[in-house]
Design a protein around this motif. Structure first.
Motif, mmCIF file in Angstrom:
data_model
loop_
_atom_site.group_PDB
_atom_site.id
_atom_site.type_symbol
_atom_site.label_atom_id
_atom_site.label_comp_id
_atom_site.label_asym_id
_atom_site.label_seq_id
_atom_site.Cartn_x
_atom_site.Cartn_y
_atom_site.Cartn_z
ATOM 1 N N THR A 70 -120.330 79.539 -42.402
ATOM 2 C CA THR A 70 -119.432 78.617 -41.691
ATOM 3 C C THR A 70 -118.470 79.330 -40.743
ATOM 4 O O THR A 70 -117.657 78.682 -40.090
ATOM 5 N N ARG A 71 -118.552 80.652 -40.670
ATOM 6 C CA ARG A 71 -117.665 81.396 -39.781
ATOM 7 C C ARG A 71 -117.967 81.063 -38.318
ATOM 8 O O ARG A 71 -119.123 80.957 -37.914
ATOM 9 N N GLN A 72 -116.929 80.910 -37.527
ATOM 10 C CA GLN A 72 -117.090 80.573 -36.120
ATOM 11 C C GLN A 72 -117.648 81.757 -35.328
ATOM 12 O O GLN A 72 -117.305 82.908 -35.591
ATOM 13 N N ARG A 73 -118.477 81.426 -34.348
ATOM 14 C CA ARG A 73 -119.040 82.467 -33.492
ATOM 15 C C ARG A 73 -117.959 83.051 -32.582
ATOM 16 O O ARG A 73 -117.250 82.307 -31.894
ATOM 17 N N PRO A 74 -117.818 84.368 -32.551
ATOM 18 C CA PRO A 74 -116.797 84.988 -31.699
ATOM 19 C C PRO A 74 -117.080 84.766 -30.217
ATOM 20 O O PRO A 74 -118.237 84.638 -29.798
ATOM 21 N N THR A 75 -116.038 84.736 -29.443
ATOM 22 C CA THR A 75 -116.162 84.597 -27.992
ATOM 23 C C THR A 75 -116.922 85.803 -27.423
ATOM 24 O O THR A 75 -116.676 86.950 -27.822
ATOM 25 N N GLY A 76 -117.840 85.522 -26.504
ATOM 26 C CA GLY A 76 -118.596 86.589 -25.865
ATOM 27 C C GLY A 76 -119.859 86.991 -26.585
ATOM 28 O O GLY A 76 -120.605 87.861 -26.103
ATOM 29 N N VAL A 77 -120.114 86.394 -27.730
ATOM 30 C CA VAL A 77 -121.338 86.685 -28.498
ATOM 31 C C VAL A 77 -122.288 85.514 -28.344
ATOM 32 O O VAL A 77 -121.898 84.358 -28.565
ATOM 33 N N THR A 78 -123.532 85.787 -27.949
ATOM 34 C CA THR A 78 -124.490 84.706 -27.753
ATOM 35 C C THR A 78 -124.876 84.089 -29.095
ATOM 36 O O THR A 78 -124.727 84.719 -30.158
#
Length: 203
Positions: A31-39
């Motif tokens: 459930t962790r959010q995808r970091p900015t800049g990571v596809t």
């Protein structure tokens, strides 16, 4: 000493939350959010790797509560990497089924939503042959093998020398946290794989 007492001696009950706390950790990864800049593809791959390692950690922790088992994780060999390599101690001779396993067995961990498939079984069989192991444990989140895959497992167990693939589900590991005896479960699933039977009594 009756059989139940013997299994309790060889494999004491798991402490509370042994499995649950690892599942909570895995859920946090999912459930962790995808970091900015990571596809999305990169993030999915990273999550899968981290979840896989966490699942291996869960299984390693469970097996370490069997006093006769010495567990090594992520073992690099000359040909590949083994999720778990388990050495079997002398006290296991008291178990009629598991004393047939030899000095060690291998374990592969699959945390995926699909069912056990022929590719998994074929690959594990090859790994067993390469590493002179008779028994491989396939721990998955998807349950018992069915149909042709179950037949495939029985045929591997029937050949000479035998390669016995024992399938254990995540739900069954959770039952062990609630009092089910892991060693008795492994023994029963071993007999099922050797005979092609299903639904043998484990309680």
């Amino acid at each position: 000493m009756n059989e139940d007492m013997l299994y309790q001696y060889l494999c004491p009950p798991l402490p509370p939350n042994t499995v649950t706390k690892w599942l909570v950790r895995i859920n946090r990864i999912e459930t962790r959010q995808r970091p900015t800049g990571v596809t999305a593809a990169e993030w999915q791959g990273k999550q899968s790797r981290i979840k896989g390692r966490a699942f291996e950690g869960l299984v390693r922790r469970v097996f370490k509560y069997v006093p006769a088992f010495t567990v090594s994780g992520n073992v690099a060999t000359t040909t590949n990497e083994i999720d778990l390599l388990v050495q079997v101690g002398l006290s296991i001779q008291a178990s009629p089924a598991i004393r047939q396993w030899g000095p060690h067995f291998l374990c592969e961990c699959k945390l995926v939503k699909t069912g056990i498939n022929a590719n998994w079984v074929g690959k594990l069989n090859s790994v067993l042959e390469l590493h002179s192991a008779e028994v491989g444990i396939l721990i998955s989140s998807s349950g018992a093998p069915r149909g042709k895959v179950k037949t495939q497992i029985h045929m591997h167990a029937f050949k000479t020398p035998p390669r016995v693939i024992v399938c254990i589900s995540l739900a069954e590991l959770q039952e062990c946290e609630n009092g089910r005896n892991l060693l008795k479960l492994l023994s029963t699933r071993y007999v099922e794989a050797k005979t092609g039977a299903a639904g043998l009594i484990t309680q």
